[in-house]
Design a protein around this motif. Structure first.
Motif, short mmCIF file in Angstrom:
data_model
loop_
_atom_site.label_atom_id
_atom_site.label_comp_id
_atom_site.label_asym_id
_atom_site.label_seq_id
_atom_site.Cartn_x
_atom_site.Cartn_y
_atom_site.Cartn_z
N PRO A 189 3.35 -9.91 4.85
CA PRO A 189 4.58 -10.62 5.32
C PRO A 189 5.19 -9.60 6.46
O PRO A 189 5.18 -8.53 5.73
N ALA A 190 5.84 -10.03 6.77
CA ALA A 190 6.35 -8.65 8.29
C ALA A 190 7.76 -8.15 7.33
O ALA A 190 7.63 -6.83 8.28
N GLU A 191 8.45 -8.93 6.36
CA GLU A 191 9.36 -7.91 5.49
C GLU A 191 9.02 -7.00 4.51
O GLU A 191 9.91 -7.15 3.61
N ALA A 192 7.77 -7.02 4.80
CA ALA A 192 7.42 -5.94 3.18
C ALA A 192 7.80 -5.14 2.96
O ALA A 192 8.12 -3.81 4.12
N GLU A 193 8.51 -4.87 2.14
CA GLU A 193 8.35 -3.68 1.47
C GLU A 193 7.55 -3.63 0.16
O GLU A 193 7.74 -3.63 -0.67
N LEU A 194 6.50 -2.13 1.08
CA LEU A 194 5.52 -1.42 -0.29
C LEU A 194 6.17 -0.35 -1.19
O LEU A 194 6.58 0.49 -0.60
N TYR A 195 5.79 -0.97 -2.38
CA TYR A 195 5.78 0.75 -3.51
C TYR A 195 4.15 1.25 -3.50
O TYR A 195 3.89 0.71 -4.60
N ILE A 196 4.28 2.79 -3.38
CA ILE A 196 2.93 3.44 -4.17
C ILE A 196 3.00 4.16 -4.81
O ILE A 196 4.75 5.21 -5.03
N ILE A 197 2.80 4.79 -5.40
CA ILE A 197 2.26 6.11 -6.42
C ILE A 197 1.38 7.06 -5.65
O ILE A 197 0.11 7.00 -5.52
N CYS A 198 1.74 8.39 -5.78
CA CYS A 198 1.68 9.20 -4.67
C CYS A 198 1.95 10.84 -4.99
O CYS A 198 3.23 10.56 -5.54
N ASN A 199 1.16 11.93 -4.88
CA ASN A 199 2.38 12.70 -4.55
C ASN A 199 3.16 12.76 -3.49
O ASN A 199 2.97 12.39 -2.21
N LYS A 200 4.16 13.98 -2.99
CA LYS A 200 4.39 14.15 -1.93
C LYS A 200 3.96 14.50 -0.88
O LYS A 200 4.18 13.69 0.46
N ALA A 201 3.13 14.93 -0.77
CA ALA A 201 2.14 15.42 -0.13
C ALA A 201 1.38 14.41 0.44
O ALA A 201 1.66 14.43 1.88
N THR A 202 1.09 13.59 -0.10
CA THR A 202 -0.02 12.55 0.70
C THR A 202 1.16 11.31 1.35
O THR A 202 1.56 10.75 2.37
N TYR A 203 2.16 11.09 0.75
CA TYR A 203 3.33 10.46 0.62
C TYR A 203 3.71 10.56 2.60
O TYR A 203 4.13 9.88 3.08
N GLN A 204 4.01 12.44 2.75
CA GLN A 204 4.02 12.56 4.09
C GLN A 204 3.49 12.05 4.74
O GLN A 204 3.65 11.87 6.14
N LYS A 205 1.69 12.01 4.46
CA LYS A 205 1.12 11.65 5.50
C LYS A 205 1.24 10.38 5.80
O LYS A 205 0.96 9.78 7.10
#
Length: 339
Positions: free
Chosen positions: A321-337
């Motif tokens: 859905p357009a209003e989706a708020e997705l949560y992920i697990i990763c390190n900070k460098a991967t999140y920045q990319k």
């Protein structure tokens, strides 16, 4: 000399802004005077300004020197009055920095930034939360509201405001309307949980009332001690609340039944593990959850939920859905990319 001394005593009592204006006028005026007295030695007012500045700052290069008696007398005047005036100005500036630092330390200044985090109530939990926020967001600023006589920490990223958090003037000084979030903590070692939750409820109600008055929305997070108080806080429009006792009980129960699970949760919550929980928005190229899941997997991140829904693996083929708020697990460098 006596006249100059009396004049300097008057200058010391002048307000800072007036003194700065007088100093500027004095320096510029002296530049034109020395140019007028000796136009051959000081052909332009700028050369005169150069001579005046090197004189009153005691630099004295000697590249331009008055040759007439009148010029030398004026030079003596610059030595006595000009050097004293500059000394007073510098002293006033240093004094101003000292006063600013004292007022900042005592929490009497207004925070003028935006996109900051406001913490209400200083405690060990608040201190740890502040450190975690700074570790996650390198550019974040923390504004603390409390009744302590001075700031608990001498940190550049911490801006302290002394006052009652239910007072609108204090909330305005903290600029809560432009904050990313407001976090409300209870004090350490609280014995009366009802009184503690009641105080937090009054604070968050004051914040929500202030936001409503200004037609703004403020994201509020509150630490709650008793589970039975949740409906009351929900009625106060709290966005999120953390049950300290419940979180500890759940963690202890899971660790008892599934040995080692407590360590797993603690590592996820701690930045020391190298990975963290991050929220991202839907990318345009992701049509289904599977698109997001595979794309994130290639980037080195695990998609775990959409808001509070952890059943992502059972609905990979469904559209996001357009209003989706997705949560992920990763390190900070991967999140920045990915971000």
């Amino acid at each position: 000399m006596l006249m100059i001394f009396e004049l300097m005593k008057v200058v010391v009592r002048i307000r800072k802004l007036t003194l700065i204006i007088i100093t500027i006028i004095f320096l510029i005026g002296s530049s034109y005077i020395i140019h007028w007295i000796e136009p051959e030695v000081f052909p332009t007012p700028f050369i005169g300004f150069w001579y005046v500045m090197t004189t009153v700052t005691t630099t004295g290069y000697g590249d331009f020197v008055p040759e007439t008696t009148v010029g030398k007398v004026f030079g003596l005047f610059l030595y006595f009055f000009g050097i004293g005036l500059i000394g007073i100005v510098i002293g006033k500036i240093v004094e101003g920095f000292g006063i600013y630092r004292k007022l900042k330390e005592e929490g009497k200044l207004k925070y003028k930034g935006s996109g900051h985090y406001v913490i209400i109530g200083w405690s060990n939990k608040a201190k740890h939360t502040m450190k975690e926020i700074l570790a996650i967001d390198d550019h974040s600023k923390i504004v603390l509201i409390d009744l302590m006589p001075k700031s608990p920490m001498d940190e550049e990223t911490l801006f302290y405001i002394q006052g009652d958090p239910t007072d609108k003037e204090v909330l305005e000084k903290a600029n809560v309307l432009n904050a990313k979030a407001v976090l409300i903590f209870t004090k350490d070692n609280v014995m009366d949980s009802i009184a503690a939750d009641g105080k937090s409820l009054i604070i968050v109600s004051s914040i929500e009332s202030y936001a409503k008055e200004k037609n703004k929305e403020i994201y509020t997070l509150v630490e709650i001690l008793k589970e039975k108080h949740i409906p009351t806080f929900e009625h106060a429009n709290v966005d999120e609340f953390i049950l300290a006792d419940e979180a500890l009980s759940d963690l202890m129960a899971k660790s008892a039944v599934h040995r080692g699970s407590g360590k797993l949760v603690m590592k996820l919550l701690s930045r020391k593990s190298g990975v963290d929980l991050w929220k991202i928005n839907k990318h345009q190229e992701w049509k289904t959850y599977n698109d997001a899941f595979e794309d994130l997997k290639r980037a080195g991140a695990n998609l775990i939920s959409d808001r509070n829904d952890f059943n992502i693996l059972t609905k990979l083929g469904e559209p996001i859905p357009a209003e989706a708020e997705l949560y992920i697990i990763c390190n900070k460098a991967t999140y920045q990319k990915i971000k």
